[in-house]
Design an enzyme around this catalytic site. Sequence first.
Site, PDB file in Angstrom:
ATOM      1  N   ASP A  17       0.839  -1.195   0.000  1.00 28.49           N
ATOM      2  CA  ASP A  17       0.000   0.000   0.000  1.00 28.49           C
ATOM      3  C   ASP A  17       0.879   1.252   0.000  1.00 28.49           C
ATOM      4  O   ASP A  17       1.784   1.371   0.815  1.00 28.49           O
ATOM      5  CB  ASP A  17      -0.890  -0.018   1.250  1.00 28.49           C
ATOM      6  N   HIS A  19      -0.406   4.546   0.113  1.00 28.82           N
ATOM      7  CA  HIS A  19      -1.198   5.714   0.497  1.00 28.82           C
ATOM      8  C   HIS A  19      -0.462   6.535   1.567  1.00 28.82           C
ATOM      9  O   HIS A  19      -0.518   6.209   2.747  1.00 28.82           O
ATOM     10  CB  HIS A  19      -2.571   5.286   1.016  1.00 28.82           C
TER      11      HIS A  19
END
Length: 140
Positions: A17, A19
């Site tokens: 991930d 983000h």
Amino acid sequence: MENKNGKRVVIGVIGSDCHAVGNKIIDYALTESGFDVVNIGVLSPQEDFINAAVETNADAIIVSSLYGHGEIDCRGLREKCDEAGLKDVLLYVGGNIVVGKQDWESVHARFKDMGYNRVYAPGTPIQVTIVDLKKDLNIA
């Protein structure tokens, strides 16, 4: 900023991930609330959380996952923490931690069964986590 409450937390975004924005917001909010934040960033394997917690004698690990694969990425972290001598470290997880629309109660139960102390639904404000962290760490 000076660590005002004497508590150290490791934060990061687990797995594949990337983000980063939410991670920076969490870092800022925790720092402003007096925590010493060790931010390992994005794309972080479990071992990075554990190593950072061991090296810094952290009180808690806060795992973020926004791309839906948190259940896979987070499985086994409690056991690895215990093996690394982190039996007392608090484990928190939050974000979009599963794929698709699933019943939150069953998602929550699965993560609690994995050994997470606190499990946050998508959209939970960081202030909720801060209140819980202060309560769990006995900070006035």
